[in-house]
Design an enzyme around this catalytic site. Structure first.
Site, mmCIF file in Angstrom:
data_model
loop_
_atom_site.group_PDB
_atom_site.id
_atom_site.type_symbol
_atom_site.label_atom_id
_atom_site.label_comp_id
_atom_site.label_asym_id
_atom_site.label_seq_id
_atom_site.Cartn_x
_atom_site.Cartn_y
_atom_site.Cartn_z
ATOM 1 N N SER A 1 13.131 61.859 27.720
ATOM 2 C CA SER A 1 13.890 60.595 28.614
ATOM 3 C C SER A 1 13.693 59.601 27.354
ATOM 4 O O SER A 1 14.471 58.914 26.667
ATOM 5 C CB SER A 1 13.209 60.624 29.642
ATOM 6 O OG SER A 1 14.361 59.973 31.224
ATOM 7 N N HIS B 1 18.522 66.684 34.356
ATOM 8 C CA HIS B 1 17.334 65.657 33.456
ATOM 9 C C HIS B 1 16.488 66.926 33.822
ATOM 10 O O HIS B 1 15.232 66.159 32.198
ATOM 11 C CB HIS B 1 17.572 64.661 34.084
ATOM 12 C CG HIS B 1 16.636 63.550 33.145
ATOM 13 N ND1 HIS B 1 17.379 63.281 32.282
ATOM 14 C CD2 HIS B 1 15.690 62.896 33.553
ATOM 15 C CE1 HIS B 1 16.653 62.550 31.611
ATOM 16 N NE2 HIS B 1 15.312 61.677 32.713
#
Length: 705
Positions: free
Chosen positions: A565, A679
């Site tokens: 991320s 994610h």
């Protein structure tokens, strides 16, 4: 003779037990909690366990390869309501403490969740998902209630909203009925996947996938009959409900999906059970979550922040005085984050208890994140801040019995994935209740050493050094720099499987909290904004320089870097600006802020807040901070890992970086795509994918370091 310990492996992921969401009984004599594991088919399962606080007895109360979660005691102590997917979609079920089989309480076609008991134990508030033209009667027809029914797909595989020009309408206008809509979609000419019509910017999220046109509504459920009564029907999402002590009012949090505000607010609302009226307490000025009522019902405490300007705010405790309408920040003078900011790969679906009241109404218990620690504190209404459970560990779950001043806390540390402890707050005594993951005794674990070093501008940065497992004095080892996501999270004193696995592979690991991380105050959090790849990058590089000069076992010629991320963004930035690393692994990363602003589920506001650029009016600033702009400089062998259903950092970010490096032929580069992965791949993703991911990271570093 002591048996020789072995190395941690990627496959050890399948052996972990996670203890979560403890809930103490109304009489203070028992605690129910969730034990989550991975079954022989590589699927997550979770079951309810009950542990006596008087003796040492423990019982498993649910069985099978299902997900049972969110247990909540009835106030009279006779029942436990919980969520379970044993009949297909997640529904609310009931267990009697006197024994017997669990009883399914709800039969909603789209499922039901988050049961909250009324004070008299006769009703429960539950959340259901409904389209604007659906009724509860519609969604309870033709339900399969057999425990042997085949499970439906996960929330990421929901059927998209079938939309025509007449199916999304303003409130009160005419729309086609459900049969007509089905008739259109089943026409022979129109066979195929449904079309998704988008009218609102918040139409997708990494958590829930593409929006299917349904809103989260609150429903009253009768404990005896299971009869449901819908109490919200606005085209808004309603969640985090809480009953007033007298049962006459309900507080809940409301988020508008249709609102085209730059950032969606989360408002605190009050509902009268008697006259069905509603009142907005917070006025759409910020985000307020997890409401709790004072014992006398006069004040609502919540956790949140006022959005006085566009930025990531520290979470604080707020009090809303119901008779005057006044609000005040109870924790304004403390520059700390009143929530759990810890990053790791052992936790998922954290349940925040909010600001829980003491029995006398004189203050609140609350989670605090500070300097790599997550603790439990008591905040009095007169301004005292008293640590209750603090130290070099991570309090990731807790529950209170205010009358007896007894607390059950779930605690992790760098060598312990998590166990339950009973805390007597009056006596200051602690008793361990569980000893899970005993198999770790056979594994050689590495203990991190906390370090601090100064940035070029004098700021102090905290980090940790993890020696390789089976470290031998006199030998040298390769160094890995690990970078956390967020960037507004923090590394700290918690168990991290990935780090222990890489230490077992013979790597020394540096992980730090550069500016932008939580745990060090509001100014520290804000410092990264508009400066991505600036002083945050320098903080990380200064950390590498520091450990190279202080640890003689590190081999400067064998260094790697990885992160996910924001950590993936920074990995991309580093390999495009620095050649000292011999290998890199970038995960669920950002490479191009311009496209990120338009495709991420949060990109339309996050890029503006964090990078201070705009997709239309200031794309040059976004491009200036994009690693893709510097891709021709990459000479470091790079492995790119990305989930194909990542809506937070969509996979096109990985594709662009991969293609650009390939075109310039400056360095070896490989792209690995994980099907159906979001994610959350490294935290709650498919266990098989998580193992492949760890093996790929280690394999890449083994090859080049």
């Amino acid at each position: 003779m002591v048996a020789k310990k072995r190395k941690m492996t990627a496959e050890d992921l399948l052996r972990f037990e996670w203890l979560e969401d403890p809930q103490i009984s109304p009489d203070g004599n028992s605690v129910v909690y969730i034990r989550r594991t991975i079954d022989s088919n590589g699927k997550y399962i979770s079951n309810l366990f009950i542990r006596s606080l008087v003796g040492s007895e423990e019982q498993q109360w649910t069985f099978g390869n299902h997900r049972n979660s969110y247990p909540r005691w009835s106030p009279d102590g006779n029942w436990i309501a919980f969520e379970s997917d044993r009949s297909g979609e997640t529904q609310v079920w009931l267990l009697s403490i006197n024994g017997g089989e669990a009883r399914q309480l709800t039969n909603n076609k789209h499922g039901a969740a988050k049961p909250i008991w009324s004070p008299n134990s006769e009703k429960l508030l539950v959340q259901v998902r409904l389209s604007p033209n659906e009724t509860l009667h519609d969604t309870q027809e033709n339900m399969a209630t057999s425990p042997d029914a085949s499970p439906h797909s996960s929330s990421h595989a929901k059927t998209p909203y079938i939309a025509t020009s007449s199916t999304i309408t303003d409130k009160g206008s005419n729309s086609k009925s459900e049969p007509e809509r089905n008739e259109i979609s089943s026409s022979p000419v129109l066979q195929g996947k449904p079309v998704l019509q988008v009218d609102y910017i918040r139409y997708k999220s990494d958590d829930a996938g593409l929006w299917d046109g349904k809103y989260s509504q609150l429903v009253l459920c009768d404990r005896k009959s299971g009869q449901l009564r819908q109490i919200t029907n606005e085209e808004q999402d309603h969640s985090m409900a809480a009953w007033s002590p007298d049962g006459r009012q309900i507080a809940c949090c409301v988020t508008e999906r249709k609102s085209e505000r730059f950032y969606p607010t989360c408002d605190l609302w009050i509902h009268s059970v008697e006259d069905s009226s509603w009142q907005n307490l917070s006025g759409s000025t910020g985000t307020y979550m997890f409401p709790t009522w004072s014992p006398d019902g006069k004040i609502i405490a919540c956790v949140g922040y006022e959005r006085v300007f566009e930025q990531e705010k520290l979470m604080h405790v707020w009090h809303f005085q119901l008779d005057t309408g006044n609000r005040r920040c109870l924790t304004e003078k403390w520059d700390v984050h009143f929530s759990d900011a810890m990053v790791g790969d052992m936790r998922s679906g954290y349940i925040n208890p909010g600001a829980v009241w003491r029995a006398d109404g004189q203050g609140n218990y609350i989670t605090v994140s500070e300097q790599g620690r997550v603790s439990l504190h008591y905040i009095s209404i007169t301004g005292e801040n008293i640590p209750i459970v603090s130290g070099e560990h991570h309090v990731y779950g807790w529950t209170l019995h205010s009358k007896s001043s007894k607390a059950i806390v779930a605690v992790s540390d760098p060598l312990t994935p998590g166990d339950l402890f009973c805390i007597d707050m009056k006596k200051g005594e602690s008793k361990r209740l569980t000893t899970s993951n005993q198999w770790l005794k056979e594994v050689e674990l590495s203990s991190p050493e906390m370090i601090t070093y100064q940035a070029e501008d004098g700021w102090e940065i905290q980090g940790w050094m993890l020696k390789p497992a089976f470290y031998k004095k006199g030998e040298t080892y390769p160094l890995l720099l690990e970078i956390h996501g967020g960037p507004h999270t923090m590394y700290g004193y918690t168990f991290f499987h990935e780090l222990q696995f890489l230490a077992a592979k013979g790597y020394a690991i540096l992980y730090t909290n550069p500016r932008g991380s939580h745990g060090y105050g509001q100014k520290f959090v804000n410092a990264v904004r508009g400066d991505y790849g600036g002083k945050d990058y320098q903080d990380l590089m200064n950390g590498v320089t520091y450990v190279l000069s202080h640890y003689d076992y590190l081999d400067e010629q064998r260094m790697g870097v990885t992160g996910g991320s924001y950590g993936g963004f920074m990995t991309n930035w580093i390999v495009a600006h620095d050649k000292r690393f011999k290998a890199a692994v970038t995960q669920r990363s950002i490479s191009n802020w311009i496209s990120f602003a338009g495709v991420s589920d949060i990109g339309y506001y996050f890029a503006k807040w964090e990078v201070h650029g705009d997709l239309v009016t200031d794309p040059d600033r976004l491009w200036q901070h994009s690693p893709l702009r510097y891709a021709q400089n990459v000479q470091t062998p790079l492995l790119i890992l990305h989930g194909e259903r990542d809506y937070r950092c969509p996979i096109e970010q990985a594709e662009q970086f991969f293609t650009s490096i390939k075109q310039h032929k400056q360095a070896p580069v490989r792209l690995m795509r994980f099907p159906d992965a979001t994610h959350e791949l490294s935290r709650s993703g498919d266990p098989g994918h998580r193992i492949i991911r760890l093996q790929a990271i280690a394999g890449w570093f083994d090859e080049y370091l």
